[in-house]
Design a protein around this motif. Sequence first.
Motif, PDB file in Angstrom:
ATOM      1  N   ARG A 146     -10.226   2.489  13.424  1.00 38.14           N
ATOM      2  CA  ARG A 146      -8.836   2.526  12.970  1.00 38.14           C
ATOM      3  C   ARG A 146      -8.041   1.371  13.567  1.00 38.14           C
ATOM      4  N   VAL A 147      -7.246   0.724  12.732  1.00 40.11           N
ATOM      5  CA  VAL A 147      -6.389  -0.380  13.159  1.00 40.11           C
ATOM      6  C   VAL A 147      -4.952  -0.024  12.800  1.00 40.11           C
ATOM      7  N   SER A 148      -4.044  -0.161  13.762  1.00 39.97           N
ATOM      8  CA  SER A 148      -2.676   0.334  13.580  1.00 39.97           C
ATOM      9  C   SER A 148      -1.982  -0.288  12.378  1.00 39.97           C
ATOM     10  N   ILE A 149      -2.171  -1.601  12.156  1.00 38.38           N
ATOM     11  CA  ILE A 149      -1.476  -2.267  11.056  1.00 38.38           C
ATOM     12  C   ILE A 149      -1.930  -1.711   9.702  1.00 38.38           C
ATOM     13  N   PHE A 150      -3.204  -1.321   9.598  1.00 38.68           N
ATOM     14  CA  PHE A 150      -3.713  -0.736   8.354  1.00 38.68           C
ATOM     15  C   PHE A 150      -3.236   0.703   8.195  1.00 38.68           C
ATOM     16  N   LEU A 151      -3.186   1.424   9.302  1.00 37.18           N
ATOM     17  CA  LEU A 151      -2.711   2.807   9.250  1.00 37.18           C
ATOM     18  C   LEU A 151      -1.241   2.858   8.846  1.00 37.18           C
ATOM     19  N   LYS A 152      -0.438   1.946   9.389  1.00 32.41           N
ATOM     20  CA  LYS A 152       0.993   1.937   9.072  1.00 32.41           C
ATOM     21  C   LYS A 152       1.246   1.542   7.625  1.00 32.41           C
ATOM     22  N   ASP A 153       0.420   0.667   7.103  1.00 31.43           N
ATOM     23  CA  ASP A 153       0.558   0.253   5.707  1.00 31.43           C
ATOM     24  C   ASP A 153      -0.126   1.215   4.745  1.00 31.43           C
ATOM     25  N   LYS A 154      -0.731   2.276   5.320  1.00 32.48           N
ATOM     26  CA  LYS A 154      -1.400   3.327   4.537  1.00 32.48           C
ATOM     27  C   LYS A 154      -2.530   2.781   3.671  1.00 32.48           C
ATOM     28  N   VAL A 155      -3.183   1.734   4.144  1.00 37.43           N
ATOM     29  CA  VAL A 155      -4.380   1.239   3.455  1.00 37.43           C
ATOM     30  C   VAL A 155      -5.640   1.733   4.162  1.00 37.43           C
ATOM     31  N   GLN A 156      -5.461   2.495   5.236  1.00 36.89           N
ATOM     32  CA  GLN A 156      -6.584   3.066   5.969  1.00 36.89           C
ATOM     33  C   GLN A 156      -6.252   4.502   6.332  1.00 36.89           C
ATOM     34  N   ASN A 157      -7.211   5.404   6.131  1.00 34.66           N
ATOM     35  CA  ASN A 157      -7.019   6.808   6.489  1.00 34.66           C
ATOM     36  C   ASN A 157      -7.234   7.014   7.977  1.00 34.66           C
ATOM     37  N   SER A 158      -6.897   8.203   8.454  1.00 36.58           N
ATOM     38  CA  SER A 158      -7.038   8.504   9.877  1.00 36.58           C
ATOM     39  C   SER A 158      -8.490   8.514  10.331  1.00 36.58           C
ATOM     40  N   ASN A 159      -9.432   8.619   9.389  1.00 32.76           N
ATOM     41  CA  ASN A 159     -10.851   8.588   9.751  1.00 32.76           C
ATOM     42  C   ASN A 159     -11.415   7.164   9.748  1.00 32.76           C
ATOM     43  N   GLY A 160     -10.547   6.184   9.514  1.00 38.14           N
ATOM     44  CA  GLY A 160     -10.979   4.796   9.569  1.00 38.14           C
ATOM     45  C   GLY A 160     -11.484   4.234   8.255  1.00 38.14           C
ATOM     46  N   ARG A 161     -11.452   5.036   7.196  1.00 39.01           N
ATOM     47  CA  ARG A 161     -11.919   4.552   5.891  1.00 39.01           C
ATOM     48  C   ARG A 161     -10.750   3.971   5.099  1.00 39.01           C
ATOM     49  N   PHE A 162     -11.023   2.917   4.334  1.00 36.42           N
ATOM     50  CA  PHE A 162      -9.981   2.226   3.602  1.00 36.42           C
ATOM     51  C   PHE A 162      -9.660   2.928   2.287  1.00 36.42           C
ATOM     52  N   VAL A 163      -8.433   2.737   1.832  1.00 33.20           N
ATOM     53  CA  VAL A 163      -7.940   3.353   0.597  1.00 33.20           C
ATOM     54  C   VAL A 163      -7.930   2.291  -0.493  1.00 33.20           C
ATOM     55  N   LEU A 164      -8.630   2.540  -1.575  1.00 32.12           N
ATOM     56  CA  LEU A 164      -8.656   1.602  -2.688  1.00 32.12           C
ATOM     57  C   LEU A 164      -7.453   1.833  -3.597  1.00 32.12           C
ATOM     58  N   PRO A 165      -6.703   0.786  -3.932  1.00 33.65           N
ATOM     59  CA  PRO A 165      -5.517   0.964  -4.783  1.00 33.65           C
ATOM     60  C   PRO A 165      -5.906   1.255  -6.224  1.00 33.65           C
ATOM     61  N   ILE A 166      -5.080   2.014  -6.921  1.00 33.43           N
ATOM     62  CA  ILE A 166      -5.333   2.328  -8.331  1.00 33.43           C
ATOM     63  C   ILE A 166      -4.286   1.667  -9.219  1.00 33.43           C
ATOM     64  N   SER A 167      -3.534   0.722  -8.651  1.00 32.04           N
ATOM     65  CA  SER A 167      -2.527  -0.005  -9.414  1.00 32.04           C
ATOM     66  C   SER A 167      -2.585  -1.480  -9.015  1.00 32.04           C
ATOM     67  N   GLY A 168      -1.812  -2.294  -9.737  1.00 30.36           N
ATOM     68  CA  GLY A 168      -1.733  -3.704  -9.403  1.00 30.36           C
ATOM     69  C   GLY A 168      -2.475  -4.584 -10.391  1.00 30.36           C
ATOM     70  N   PRO A 169      -2.624  -5.880 -10.065  1.00 32.40           N
ATOM     71  CA  PRO A 169      -3.293  -6.820 -10.980  1.00 32.40           C
ATOM     72  C   PRO A 169      -4.770  -6.479 -11.161  1.00 32.40           C
ATOM     73  N   VAL A 170      -5.257  -6.616 -12.373  1.00 31.27           N
ATOM     74  CA  VAL A 170      -6.687  -6.434 -12.632  1.00 31.27           C
ATOM     75  C   VAL A 170      -7.384  -7.761 -12.332  1.00 31.27           C
ATOM     76  N   PRO A 171      -8.694  -7.773 -12.155  1.00 28.38           N
ATOM     77  CA  PRO A 171      -9.406  -9.029 -11.873  1.00 28.38           C
ATOM     78  C   PRO A 171      -9.188 -10.068 -12.968  1.00 28.38           C
ATOM     79  N   TRP A 172      -9.180 -11.340 -12.546  1.00 29.57           N
ATOM     80  CA  TRP A 172      -9.018 -12.421 -13.523  1.00 29.57           C
ATOM     81  C   TRP A 172     -10.164 -12.388 -14.537  1.00 29.57           C
ATOM     82  N   GLY A 173      -9.824 -12.569 -15.788  1.00 23.28           N
ATOM     83  CA  GLY A 173     -10.837 -12.554 -16.834  1.00 23.28           C
ATOM     84  C   GLY A 173     -11.049 -11.192 -17.452  1.00 23.28           C
ATOM     85  N   THR A 174     -10.327 -10.174 -16.956  1.00 22.11           N
ATOM     86  CA  THR A 174     -10.441  -8.827 -17.529  1.00 22.11           C
ATOM     87  C   THR A 174      -9.098  -8.425 -18.128  1.00 22.11           C
ATOM     88  N   GLU A 175      -9.103  -7.343 -18.895  1.00 26.63           N
ATOM     89  CA  GLU A 175      -7.884  -6.874 -19.553  1.00 26.63           C
ATOM     90  C   GLU A 175      -7.384  -5.597 -18.889  1.00 26.63           C
TER      91      GLU A 175
END
Length: 323
Positions: A146-175
């Motif tokens: 666990r890293v505090s900056i990731f925990l505060k930004d809620k991109v990491q759970n309390s068990n140390g695993r990262f959270v994958l976003p379900i929004s935002g830009p899609v990969p270049w070349g895809t729709e």
Amino acid sequence: KRGFVRLFVFAVMNDIITTMFNKKFMEELFKPQELYSKKALRTVYDRLAHASIMRLNQASMDKLYDLMTMAFKYQVLLCPRPKDILLVTFNHLDAIKDFIHDAPGILNQVDETFRQLIETYSCLSAGEFQLIRQTLLIFFQDMHIRVSIFLKDKVQNSNGRFVLPISGPVPWGTEVPGLIRMFNHNGDEVKRTEFTTSGNYVAPQREGSFDLYGDRVLKLGTNMYSVSRPVETHMSGSSKNLASHAKENIVPNPLAKEELNFLARLLGGLEIKKPGGSETGFRLNLFTTDEEEEHAALTRPEELSYKVINIEATQVRTVHFRS
């Protein structure tokens, strides 16, 4: 005092970057080879971190290494497409060049590495980049610190695993998802059906630049401390259970010893600036107090700690590692 601190930071960064981008070292790294073991990677990291007058003890080095590995794992995991690993690397190198923009000699070393990366990797297929990404993720899959900056930004759970976003830009070349097209046997589109997605997706405006200079667009790999915040790493429950996965670090492995011996010969040849006089160098403590640092060193599980290996090329011709 502020001017002295800036001068010291400049000297430390110059020493570390000069060592990191040493021509012989870079030539060895670019040779086709198997991925380094965790022990070999840690050996290289310790050697580079102590390439200047800065000195870190065991606990601070462990903390710095934990932060580095988890930050890189986060960047690789969240790459929109496999090829973006190269853009992440370019962001790293762009940041390094900002540190040394007043040192033309060192800047040329970094630019040469830049050119080698472009020449070696820019022509790879999407499938080859996927293999690289998968190999890196397998390397980091058991590390959940666990890293505090990731925990505060809620991109990491309390068990140390990262959270994958379900929004935002899609990969270049895809729709943007939400549309199903149906075609007949001639390849002509005959019907369209729309569906609702759970995320808020947008199309990327442009692709990041893969040139020596340019806008990378992708922000992964840029300074994650642009806003000042405290830095802490914590051992998660899953990390404390790594003993079962750390047998390779306990049971002697002849191949691992040979790999470390090779690194000793390689790194031992690098020119390291020594502090003048009898001083042992500037000591850096990544904890709030010395007592906190000592406590961290005592409470850290043995299988997750590494001893700093000093390689003195000027006094010893050959350095051997023994289990």
